[in-house]
Design a protein around this motif. Structure first.
Motif, mmCIF file in Angstrom:
data_model
loop_
_atom_site.group_PDB
_atom_site.id
_atom_site.type_symbol
_atom_site.label_atom_id
_atom_site.label_comp_id
_atom_site.label_asym_id
_atom_site.label_seq_id
_atom_site.Cartn_x
_atom_site.Cartn_y
_atom_site.Cartn_z
ATOM 1 N N PRO A 1 24.988 18.187 -37.077
ATOM 2 C CA PRO A 1 25.393 19.151 -36.059
ATOM 3 C C PRO A 1 26.875 19.503 -36.118
ATOM 4 N N HIS A 2 27.688 18.630 -36.681
ATOM 5 C CA HIS A 2 29.126 18.910 -36.743
ATOM 6 C C HIS A 2 29.410 20.199 -37.514
ATOM 7 N N GLY A 3 28.595 20.483 -38.527
ATOM 8 C CA GLY A 3 28.790 21.688 -39.317
ATOM 9 C C GLY A 3 28.172 22.938 -38.718
ATOM 10 N N GLU A 4 27.443 22.777 -37.631
ATOM 11 C CA GLU A 4 26.823 23.914 -36.942
ATOM 12 C C GLU A 4 27.728 24.315 -35.771
ATOM 13 N N PRO A 5 28.409 25.446 -35.860
ATOM 14 C CA PRO A 5 29.368 25.814 -34.816
ATOM 15 C C PRO A 5 28.810 25.771 -33.394
ATOM 16 N N ALA A 6 27.576 26.187 -33.206
ATOM 17 C CA ALA A 6 27.006 26.205 -31.849
ATOM 18 C C ALA A 6 26.728 24.801 -31.332
ATOM 19 N N LEU A 7 26.529 23.843 -32.230
ATOM 20 C CA LEU A 7 26.196 22.475 -31.813
ATOM 21 C C LEU A 7 27.408 21.550 -31.768
ATOM 22 N N ALA B 1 19.986 18.683 -25.301
ATOM 23 C CA ALA B 1 18.676 19.045 -25.852
ATOM 24 C C ALA B 1 18.783 19.821 -27.162
ATOM 25 N N ASP B 2 19.786 20.698 -27.285
ATOM 26 C CA ASP B 2 19.889 21.474 -28.518
ATOM 27 C C ASP B 2 20.229 20.595 -29.724
ATOM 28 N N VAL B 3 21.110 19.636 -29.526
ATOM 29 C CA VAL B 3 21.459 18.709 -30.598
ATOM 30 C C VAL B 3 20.280 17.784 -30.887
ATOM 31 N N ALA B 4 19.658 17.261 -29.843
ATOM 32 C CA ALA B 4 18.505 16.370 -30.025
ATOM 33 C C ALA B 4 17.384 17.075 -30.781
ATOM 34 N N GLY B 5 17.127 18.314 -30.441
ATOM 35 C CA GLY B 5 16.091 19.073 -31.133
ATOM 36 C C GLY B 5 16.421 19.289 -32.599
ATOM 37 N N TYR B 6 17.670 19.593 -32.866
ATOM 38 C CA TYR B 6 18.116 19.779 -34.253
ATOM 39 C C TYR B 6 17.930 18.492 -35.048
ATOM 40 N N LEU B 7 18.386 17.372 -34.489
ATOM 41 C CA LEU B 7 18.289 16.088 -35.196
ATOM 42 C C LEU B 7 16.846 15.625 -35.322
ATOM 43 N N ALA B 8 16.033 15.898 -34.322
ATOM 44 C CA ALA B 8 14.619 15.521 -34.388
ATOM 45 C C ALA B 8 13.898 16.250 -35.516
ATOM 46 N N SER B 9 14.435 17.373 -35.931
ATOM 47 C CA SER B 9 13.804 18.147 -37.006
ATOM 48 C C SER B 9 14.189 17.647 -38.400
ATOM 49 N N LEU B 10 15.125 16.731 -38.482
ATOM 50 C CA LEU B 10 15.583 16.229 -39.781
ATOM 51 C C LEU B 10 14.796 14.982 -40.180
ATOM 52 N N PRO B 11 14.038 15.048 -41.254
ATOM 53 C CA PRO B 11 13.234 13.892 -41.667
ATOM 54 C C PRO B 11 14.059 12.627 -41.887
ATOM 55 N N GLU B 12 15.257 12.761 -42.445
ATOM 56 C CA GLU B 12 16.065 11.568 -42.696
ATOM 57 C C GLU B 12 16.541 10.914 -41.400
ATOM 58 N N CYS B 13 16.773 11.702 -40.388
ATOM 59 C CA CYS B 13 17.175 11.159 -39.088
ATOM 60 C C CYS B 13 15.997 10.421 -38.448
ATOM 61 N N GLN B 14 14.826 10.997 -38.546
ATOM 62 C CA GLN B 14 13.628 10.350 -38.013
ATOM 63 C C GLN B 14 13.314 9.068 -38.781
ATOM 64 N N ALA B 15 13.502 9.083 -40.100
ATOM 65 C CA ALA B 15 13.246 7.885 -40.908
ATOM 66 C C ALA B 15 14.205 6.761 -40.527
ATOM 67 N N LEU B 16 15.468 7.085 -40.307
ATOM 68 C CA LEU B 16 16.435 6.071 -39.894
ATOM 69 C C LEU B 16 16.038 5.471 -38.558
ATOM 70 N N GLY B 17 15.680 6.310 -37.601
ATOM 71 C CA GLY B 17 15.246 5.810 -36.296
ATOM 72 C C GLY B 17 14.024 4.914 -36.402
ATOM 73 N N GLN B 18 13.082 5.288 -37.239
ATOM 74 C CA GLN B 18 11.881 4.470 -37.430
ATOM 75 C C GLN B 18 12.216 3.139 -38.100
ATOM 76 N N ASP B 19 13.116 3.157 -39.072
ATOM 77 C CA ASP B 19 13.518 1.917 -39.743
ATOM 78 C C ASP B 19 14.177 0.943 -38.767
ATOM 79 N N VAL B 20 15.096 1.448 -37.954
ATOM 80 C CA VAL B 20 15.772 0.588 -36.972
ATOM 81 C C VAL B 20 14.767 0.069 -35.951
ATOM 82 N N SER B 21 13.897 0.944 -35.480
ATOM 83 C CA SER B 21 12.880 0.552 -34.514
ATOM 84 C C SER B 21 11.958 -0.527 -35.080
#
Length: 92
Positions: A1-7, A15-35
């Motif tokens: 999100p740092h590279g996205e001016p609106a975010l 919610a806008d940042v969360a939605g963006y990150l939720a759409s990234l497979p690598e972010c979801q994989a990291l969350g699943q690994d930690v969980s």
């Protein structure tokens, strides 16, 4: 999100940042690994009469990805009946 001016000015709690990150497979994989790690090892810590465990998640800026992941993990573990405390050091 740092590279996205609106975010960029928002945080992982928005919610806008969360939605963006939720759409990234690598972010979801990291969350699943930690969980998965926590689900596997929390019973062992509890069996040792530990009263708490600290989990730290960081990212370059400390306000987008790490905040989102911590909030998502907290929601997941709260739903499972665990007491969770959150401290976002870069948002304080």
């Amino acid at each position: 999100p740092h590279g996205e001016p609106a975010l960029k000015p928002h945080t992982g709690q928005d919610a806008d940042v969360a939605g963006y990150l939720a759409s990234l497979p690598e972010c979801q994989a990291l969350g699943q690994d930690v969980s998965s790690f926590l689900e596997r090892w929390l019973p062992a810590f509890e069996g040792q009469d530990r009263t708490y465990i600290t989990v730290g998640i960081g990212c370059t800026g400390g306000k987008h990805r790490s905040v989102y992941l911590v909030e998502a993990l907290a929601a997941r573990f709260r739903a499972a009946g665990r007491a969770i405390q959150i401290r976002h050091s870069e948002l304080a």
